[in-house]
Write a protein that holds these residues in place. Sequence first.
Motif, short mmCIF file in Angstrom:
data_model
loop_
_atom_site.label_atom_id
_atom_site.label_comp_id
_atom_site.label_asym_id
_atom_site.label_seq_id
_atom_site.Cartn_x
_atom_site.Cartn_y
_atom_site.Cartn_z
N PRO A 32 -45.68 -52.25 16.39
CA PRO A 32 -45.93 -51.01 17.16
C PRO A 32 -47.29 -51.07 17.86
O PRO A 32 -48.26 -51.62 17.34
CB PRO A 32 -45.90 -49.92 16.09
CG PRO A 32 -45.16 -50.52 14.93
CD PRO A 32 -45.47 -51.98 14.96
N ILE A 33 -47.35 -50.45 19.02
CA ILE A 33 -48.60 -50.37 19.79
C ILE A 33 -49.05 -48.90 19.79
O ILE A 33 -48.36 -48.03 20.30
CB ILE A 33 -48.40 -50.87 21.23
CG1 ILE A 33 -47.91 -52.32 21.23
CG2 ILE A 33 -49.69 -50.76 22.03
CD1 ILE A 33 -47.56 -52.85 22.59
N VAL A 64 -40.48 -45.49 21.70
CA VAL A 64 -41.12 -46.43 20.79
C VAL A 64 -41.65 -47.61 21.60
O VAL A 64 -40.89 -48.28 22.31
CB VAL A 64 -40.14 -46.94 19.71
CG1 VAL A 64 -40.84 -47.88 18.74
CG2 VAL A 64 -39.52 -45.77 18.96
N LEU A 65 -42.94 -47.86 21.49
CA LEU A 65 -43.60 -48.93 22.23
C LEU A 65 -43.99 -50.04 21.25
O LEU A 65 -44.70 -49.80 20.27
CB LEU A 65 -44.85 -48.40 22.95
CG LEU A 65 -45.64 -49.38 23.80
CD1 LEU A 65 -44.78 -49.93 24.95
CD2 LEU A 65 -46.90 -48.72 24.35
N LYS A 66 -43.48 -51.27 21.53
CA LYS A 66 -43.76 -52.41 20.64
C LYS A 66 -44.08 -53.64 21.48
O LYS A 66 -43.75 -53.70 22.67
CB LYS A 66 -42.58 -52.70 19.72
CG LYS A 66 -42.28 -51.59 18.72
CD LYS A 66 -41.15 -51.97 17.78
CE LYS A 66 -40.90 -50.87 16.75
NZ LYS A 66 -39.83 -51.24 15.79
N ASP A 67 -44.71 -54.61 20.80
CA ASP A 67 -44.94 -55.87 21.49
C ASP A 67 -43.78 -56.84 21.19
O ASP A 67 -42.80 -56.46 20.52
CB ASP A 67 -46.30 -56.48 21.10
CG ASP A 67 -46.40 -56.82 19.62
OD1 ASP A 67 -45.35 -56.88 18.93
OD2 ASP A 67 -47.53 -57.05 19.14
N THR A 69 -38.71 -63.66 26.99
CA THR A 69 -38.78 -62.34 26.37
C THR A 69 -40.00 -61.58 26.90
O THR A 69 -41.09 -62.13 26.92
CB THR A 69 -38.90 -62.48 24.84
OG1 THR A 69 -37.77 -63.18 24.36
CG2 THR A 69 -38.99 -61.10 24.18
N PRO A 70 -39.82 -60.32 27.32
CA PRO A 70 -40.98 -59.56 27.83
C PRO A 70 -42.01 -59.38 26.73
O PRO A 70 -41.67 -59.29 25.54
CB PRO A 70 -40.35 -58.22 28.24
CG PRO A 70 -38.89 -58.48 28.35
CD PRO A 70 -38.57 -59.58 27.39
N PRO A 71 -43.31 -59.31 27.07
CA PRO A 71 -44.35 -59.16 26.05
C PRO A 71 -44.34 -57.80 25.38
O PRO A 71 -44.84 -57.65 24.27
CB PRO A 71 -45.64 -59.39 26.84
CG PRO A 71 -45.30 -59.05 28.25
CD PRO A 71 -43.86 -59.46 28.42
N TYR A 72 -43.75 -56.79 26.05
CA TYR A 72 -43.72 -55.43 25.48
C TYR A 72 -42.37 -54.81 25.77
O TYR A 72 -41.70 -55.17 26.75
CB TYR A 72 -44.82 -54.55 26.08
CG TYR A 72 -46.19 -55.16 25.96
CD1 TYR A 72 -46.86 -55.16 24.74
CD2 TYR A 72 -46.81 -55.72 27.07
CE1 TYR A 72 -48.13 -55.73 24.63
CE2 TYR A 72 -48.06 -56.29 26.96
CZ TYR A 72 -48.72 -56.29 25.74
OH TYR A 72 -49.96 -56.86 25.64
N THR A 86 -48.60 -48.58 30.52
CA THR A 86 -49.33 -49.76 30.97
C THR A 86 -50.11 -50.31 29.79
O THR A 86 -50.99 -49.63 29.25
CB THR A 86 -50.29 -49.42 32.12
OG1 THR A 86 -49.53 -48.87 33.21
CG2 THR A 86 -51.02 -50.66 32.59
N VAL A 87 -49.77 -51.53 29.39
CA VAL A 87 -50.41 -52.17 28.24
C VAL A 87 -51.02 -53.48 28.71
O VAL A 87 -50.30 -54.35 29.23
CB VAL A 87 -49.41 -52.42 27.10
CG1 VAL A 87 -50.13 -52.98 25.87
CG2 VAL A 87 -48.65 -51.15 26.75
N SER A 88 -52.33 -53.61 28.54
CA SER A 88 -53.02 -54.83 28.96
C SER A 88 -52.67 -55.20 30.39
O SER A 88 -52.32 -56.35 30.70
CB SER A 88 -52.68 -55.99 28.00
OG SER A 88 -53.06 -55.68 26.69
N SER A 89 -52.73 -54.19 31.25
CA SER A 89 -52.48 -54.34 32.68
C SER A 89 -51.03 -54.67 33.02
O SER A 89 -50.72 -55.03 34.16
CB SER A 89 -53.41 -55.41 33.29
OG SER A 89 -54.77 -55.08 33.09
N LYS A 90 -50.13 -54.62 32.03
CA LYS A 90 -48.71 -54.89 32.28
C LYS A 90 -47.93 -53.57 32.19
O LYS A 90 -48.11 -52.79 31.26
CB LYS A 90 -48.16 -55.90 31.27
CG LYS A 90 -48.79 -57.28 31.40
CD LYS A 90 -48.12 -58.26 30.47
CE LYS A 90 -48.76 -59.65 30.61
NZ LYS A 90 -48.57 -60.22 31.95
N ASN A 91 -47.07 -53.33 33.17
CA ASN A 91 -46.26 -52.13 33.21
C ASN A 91 -45.02 -52.31 32.34
O ASN A 91 -44.32 -53.34 32.42
CB ASN A 91 -45.83 -51.82 34.65
CG ASN A 91 -47.02 -51.49 35.52
OD1 ASN A 91 -47.99 -50.89 35.06
ND2 ASN A 91 -46.97 -51.87 36.79
N VAL A 92 -44.74 -51.32 31.51
CA VAL A 92 -43.59 -51.34 30.62
C VAL A 92 -42.76 -50.09 30.90
O VAL A 92 -43.30 -48.98 30.90
CB VAL A 92 -44.01 -51.37 29.14
CG1 VAL A 92 -42.80 -51.61 28.25
CG2 VAL A 92 -45.08 -52.41 28.90
#
Length: 630
Positions: A79-80, A71-74, A46-49, A131-137
Amino acid sequence: MRYFYKLALILLPVLMLALAGCGGSSSGSADPFNPGGSVGGTTSGTPPYSLTLTPAKSAAFTNEQLIVTAVLKDASNTPIANQTVNFSITAGPATAVSTSARTDSNGIALAFVRTGVTAVTTNVIVQGAATVSSKNVVGYGNFQVSPADGNLNSTRLSLSMTTLAVSPNQEQVIVATAKDASNNPIANLPVAFRVAAGLASMVIANSVTDSNGQATTIVKAGNPAAVSNAIVEATATVSGSAVVANIPFQVVPTTISTVNYTMTMAASKQVVDNNEEFFVQVLLKDSGANPVVGETVAFTVASGEASVITATAVTDSLGKGLARIRALNPASTSSVILQASANIDGTLVTALAPVQITTQPFSASIIRMTLLSDKDSVGLNTDVILTATVTDMQSPPKPVQNNAVTFRVVAGSGSILDFNGAVQASYAVNTDSVGNAVCRLRSAAAPLSSSIIVQATTTVNDTVVTAYHTIDIVRQNSYVINFLTSASTSDPGGNLNRLSGTVAFDYVGPVIFKQLVPLQVLDNNGIPLPGVAVTLEISNTGRNLDTRIELVPPLPGVPVVYPFDDPLRITVTTDDHGMGIFTCNVSLAAPGAGMTNTESVIYQATATSGGVSMLSYGGFIATVTQDKAP
């Protein structure tokens, strides 16, 4: 093989929409802040975000606007907040009006999309990327655009605003544009505005479209502690059917925004007659509610029929700036929206104020008052005579006699004086036999603004009449003695007019030039200083041994001659205009046939006024040429 190729082109959009998946579409009645959608669990793979995009409509027409909710979630479905989501159109006829937005506490960011023109029903794919915690979503949403049906959709209502991100308590103009199926503007259409979601309030709830099909309103952002989304909805009724448009914007707290200033604006009157003058006041403060001093504020008309008399103002020690406005002559009662803006450290700060103009002709107001001054510009500590003239405009016009007129300063550094010279917050004077009331104003010692706005008010037959006048303040850096001349400062003959002459080849003896030299003494506000004693002397010459220079003051002063007299100086006292004058006689020897004799003269002027010492220099060149022998 050709058939497989065509089949692939047909299925490609379908596959892309399928991949865009569960974040695809919703009905027009969906809550934009609760769009639904599911996020996978925390099982392996499962992707982290996740980023889910949901357009407000599954089907739109050309040249229509709609909101897309991201909507951005982890991975835990949390929600983020406070993350930037960038929006773009990856396929189809549409444009992302808002290219980026921050997520609020629910992880929601709103995109604003405008559809383009299409001849056939076409799919549009909207992309959101973060980009969340250096990860592209990345997430996608889709909807369809169809050609507009002129019979079923004869009216389009679109909304626009200057920026889609504002600081708390900031006001903004929203413009609703109504057009028919042929893209022509629809005039005189009532439009109702409301805040459909979020922390904001409408300053103006109702408006009517003008000849350009535009109706304007003002929305005021709330004061949230975190990023907050808001949506304004406009509704117009055409042939019994409601036409609705929405526009989103964000309220971004100053703690995480580059906008660290707030400005508010209020008008002196909410309802004015056409051709009537009034003023608006702004208050400029920083994020700590401290006044912002010395900033230039520009005033414009955002909407409606009015003209700005004072285009700019500089905020004073309270962060206050004022401007004069004149209502124009609308065909019907109309609203005016005035805008003030200041650019501080690269940040644009704005404020708005609405005013209503009535259709009553100015002459029908019966009483008219004008306010003038004997000086349009002054320095510091300078008196100005103000004259208010009150006239009854009934035919024939006649002066209003023995009626009290109250004067006061509403902006700038100045004070109203009574007839004894005492400073008054306001002062009432009765009109004389020609309808004039006269009052004195004195500019203050250290203004932070460049102008003074004075108000005169009178009441006749229970009607209040007001007039305004602006006086500019002129400043310079220091006290100065100016030599007055028509020569430019770059003239090689000196800063005074060059003297020259020619004599015959056989001339023998001195050649005398006479020059009148005017001067003026000014204080540090550019105000002439009368009665100042100015001492003048020869500071230097070209050192020709045959040169004789005579300085001649006005009578009863005594002339002096260079190089014989000691001391070699005269004194000139300035007149009521701060001006003085003396004569300089320069004697040069004839140089000889075919030759030239040139001399330079430098004056030194000194004076003392009010404990301030002044020193200035002036000079010129004199040349005599002798003809060649025949």
